[in-house]
Each structure stands twice: as structure tokens, then as C-alpha cells.
Design an enzyme around this catalytic site. Structure first.
Site, PDB file in Angstrom:
ATOM      1  N   VAL A  60       0.674  -1.435  -0.121  1.00 21.75           N
ATOM      2  CA  VAL A  60       0.177   0.187  -0.199  1.00 21.75           C
ATOM      3  C   VAL A  60       0.885   1.346   0.134  1.00 21.75           C
ATOM      4  O   VAL A  60       0.308   2.275  -0.269  1.00 21.75           O
ATOM      5  CB  VAL A  60      -1.055   0.106   1.149  1.00 21.75           C
ATOM      6  CG1 VAL A  60      -0.233   0.298   2.533  1.00 21.75           C
ATOM      7  CG2 VAL A  60      -2.146   1.000   0.873  1.00 21.75           C
ATOM      8  N   TYR A  61       2.184   1.227   0.532  1.00 21.73           N
ATOM      9  CA  TYR A  61       3.051   2.508   0.325  1.00 21.73           C
ATOM     10  C   TYR A  61       3.120   3.145  -0.842  1.00 21.73           C
ATOM     11  O   TYR A  61       3.594   2.408  -1.880  1.00 21.73           O
ATOM     12  CB  TYR A  61       4.228   2.191   1.176  1.00 21.73           C
ATOM     13  CG  TYR A  61       4.412   1.497   2.541  1.00 21.73           C
ATOM     14  CD1 TYR A  61       3.230   1.726   3.247  1.00 21.73           C
ATOM     15  CD2 TYR A  61       5.556   1.029   2.881  1.00 21.73           C
ATOM     16  CE1 TYR A  61       3.545   1.262   4.444  1.00 21.73           C
ATOM     17  CE2 TYR A  61       5.610   0.366   4.468  1.00 21.73           C
ATOM     18  CZ  TYR A  61       4.495   0.943   5.041  1.00 21.73           C
ATOM     19  OH  TYR A  61       4.646   0.419   6.366  1.00 21.73           O
ATOM     20  N   SER A  62       2.492   4.243  -1.083  1.00 16.45           N
ATOM     21  CA  SER A  62       2.683   4.964  -2.373  1.00 16.45           C
ATOM     22  C   SER A  62       2.060   4.166  -3.393  1.00 16.45           C
ATOM     23  O   SER A  62       2.456   4.100  -4.654  1.00 16.45           O
ATOM     24  CB  SER A  62       4.017   5.484  -2.613  1.00 16.45           C
ATOM     25  OG  SER A  62       4.276   6.414  -1.749  1.00 16.45           O
TER      26      SER A  62
END
Length: 326
Positions: A60-62
Site C-alpha cells: 500500500v505504500y505510495s
């Protein structure tokens, strides 16, 4: 650099883990302060040169771009067999009813998507990012077991949940002969110590490695009370975690500063040394948006706090509301 076994495994990890939430494409993430690829690569290269072999990111990061950037850098700068690479699954990655969670469908899809973005055949540690209240834990643990048996992950870990939930997952795995969690990535620092009540004793008893996130309380433990940064002014998650107890936490922050000044070291050394001296903690997950952040964190490995200093740091703590999970 110093290395430790990751819990009850034979896997050697550096005593600091580089968290990669700060790396990605800002326009595809809720944090405007993340670093783009050009600014990220020198930090990852410096981490490797310092002996850090443990890197933590999440799908989900960036919106997946953290995995892409980290994967390219590690493929260019590191020997894959020596890197311990972790990523996570749970949060929404696309619209629709099956775009998130820990169902069999989600896990088996997302591990393949993560591997593609990372440019690798396997991750060393595959972590469930939160507890899924809408999926039976039996389904989740069996799917994670299949991920390990297929060779797409070497180990599995968990993050941010109640101790009773973690115990239930461990029991389900043991009962069915499935792969057990080897690590717990939880919220732990000098101004948030609620994990000491149940989670840390559980991890000690089960020989689970603790890899705390937010070990510096998003930087609040490392700077003057009145000082702000671009992140502190724009990071809404940080505000939700710490603003409600700011006044109660102030004395702890001031004691970190006092001990650091007396020893002649940066405050980060004191905050990290406190964590590193906890029995269950294997490797705090540090974030870095500057080379100096990384260098300061590595310096903490040489600090040994006295019992008197630890007592001074811990004494002002007051109970906090649970934050980070529900």
C-alpha cells in the site's frame, strides 16, 4: 553493524531495519513528504554500506511505488541472498469488494503483485498489515502457509493487533500444522508503551521477534518540543497517534533531551537505545528521509543505558489510548 536472529528462526537480520514508507511517488499516497526515486536511492545505498540488511515496505505504500523503487535499488546495489526483504498485505490496492483484506483470494493475488513490483521471486518476510475482522483466521493462516510452501515467502509476520488476536492466529497455525508467525511489527516507543501490557510478554513467551514501527514517535522524541518539520505539519496519521497526549508526553521528550545532552549524543541515540535494550526487540524499523537520519540511527547501537537512565525515561509515562489498530 550488529546482527540478531529473527525470533525463533535461523535468519540473521541487522539490529536496525530500514522502513521504506518514506519512499515512493507522493502523488499516489496520502503523505506529501515521501521521497522520489532519485532521492531514495542514496539512502538505500548508504543503509547497505552501513551493514543494514533488513528492509521493510508494504504493497500500500505510495500505491505500490515504494515496492517498485526499493526493488530496483536493491537489485542494483545488493546481493539478494544477503538482503532480508519484508512487505505487507491488507489495505486496499484497488476498488471493489476483493481489493483488500486477508482472504485467500487477496493474499494469493497480492503476493504475486508485490513480487512483480519488487522484481524478485520471493520475499523473506510476508506480513499481515492488520487483523481482518471479515475473514476467518483459519482461511488467512492456510493461505499464508501456501505462500511459504510455494517458495514466495520464507517467513510470515504480523503487525498491529490485539494480543488475543495474535495468540489466536498462533494457535490456529499450530493446531493445523501451518506456518507460524515469527515476528510482530507493533507500535512501540517511549511515548507509546501500551504494548508492554500484553503483546510483549506474549512475544517473549512464544519467542516472537518484535520489530517496532514508529520507534521515534515520528520524530517527536528527537527534536525540541517547539520545533516542527514538513512531516510533522502535514502527517495526519502522526497527529492522530500523538496529538491527544502531547502534554503528557512532553516530560518524556524532555528527559530524552536531558540524557542525550549529558552524554553528548543525539537524542535519537537515547530513544533507540531504550528500545534496543528491551528483551523481545530484534530490530526497530527506522525511517530516513536524509542520510544523516540513517547515520544517527546506526550510532545508537553503541549506546548502553544504565538502569537509572531507563527508570528516568520511563517514570513519567501515563496510560494512552490504543492507537494504530481497532
Amino acid at each position: 553493524m550488529e546482527y540478531v536472529k529473527l525470533g525463533n528462526t535461523g535468519l540473521d537480520v541487522s539490529k536496525l531495519c530500514l522502513g521504506c514508507m518514506s519512499f515512493g511517488v507522493a502523488e499516489r499516497w496520502l503523505h506529501p513528504w515521501v521521497l522520489n526515486e532519485e532521492r531514495t536511492r542514496p539512502i538505500i545505498k548508504k543503509a547497505l554500506e552501513a551493514g543494514i540488511n533488513f528492509f521493510d515496505t508494504a504493497n500500500v505504500y505510495s500505491d505500490g511505488t515504494s515496492e517498485e523503487i526499493v526493488g530496483r535499488a536493491l537489485n542494483d546495489y545488493a546481493n539478494r541472498d544477503e538482503v532480508v526483504l519484508a512487505t505487507k498485505v491488507f489495505f486496499p490496492m484497488h476498488d471493489g469488494p476483493n481489493g483488500s483484506g486477508l482472504s485467500r483470494k487477496a493474499i494469493l493475488s497480492e503476493i504475486d503483485n508485490s513480487l512483480k513490483r519488487l522484481g524478485t521471486d520471493y520475499v523473506d518476510l510476508y506480513i499481515i498489515h492488520r487483523w481482518d475482522y471479515d475473514t476467518p483466521i483459519e482461511e488467512t493462516m492456510e493461505a499464508l502457509h501456501e505462500v511459504v510452501k510455494s517458495g514466495k515467502a520464507r517467513y510470515i509476520g504480523a503487525s498491529a493487533m490485539h494480543a488475543w488476536q495474535f495468540q489466536k492466529a498462533l494457535h490456529v497455525a499450530e493446531k493445523n500444522g501451518w506456518t507460524r508467525f515469527v515476528s510482530m511489527q507493533n507500535h512501540l516507543n517511549l511515548i507509546y508503551r501500551e504494548e508492554e501490557r500484553e503483546m510483549l510478554p506474549l512475544c517473549r513467551e512464544e519467542k516472537i521477534a518484535v520489530t517496532p514501527y514508529s520507534p521515534l514517535a515520528s520524530g517527536r522524541l528527537t527534536r525540541d518540543w517547539s520545533e516542527t518539520t514538513h512531516r510533522s505539519e502535514t502527517d495526519q496519521i502522526q497527529k492522530s497517534k500523538y496529538d491527544a497526549t502531547a502534554e503528557a508526553d512532553r516530560l518524556v521528550v524532555e528527559r530524552v533531551a536531558a540524557i542525550a545532552e549529558k552524554r553528548g549524543v543525539p537524542r535519537i541515540h537515547i530513544a533507540l537505545a531504550w528500545l534496543l535494550q528491551k528483551e523481545t526487540v530484534a530490530a526497530p524499523i527506522i525511517g530516513a528521509t536524509k542520510i544523516s537520519h540513517l547515520e544517527d540511527a546506526v550510532g545508537a547501537l553503541s549506546i548502553k543505558l544504565s538502569p537509572e537512565e531507563i527508570n528516568l525515561l520511563e517514570e513519567p509515562y501515563v496510560p494512552h489510548q490504543i492507537v494504530g489498530f481497532k
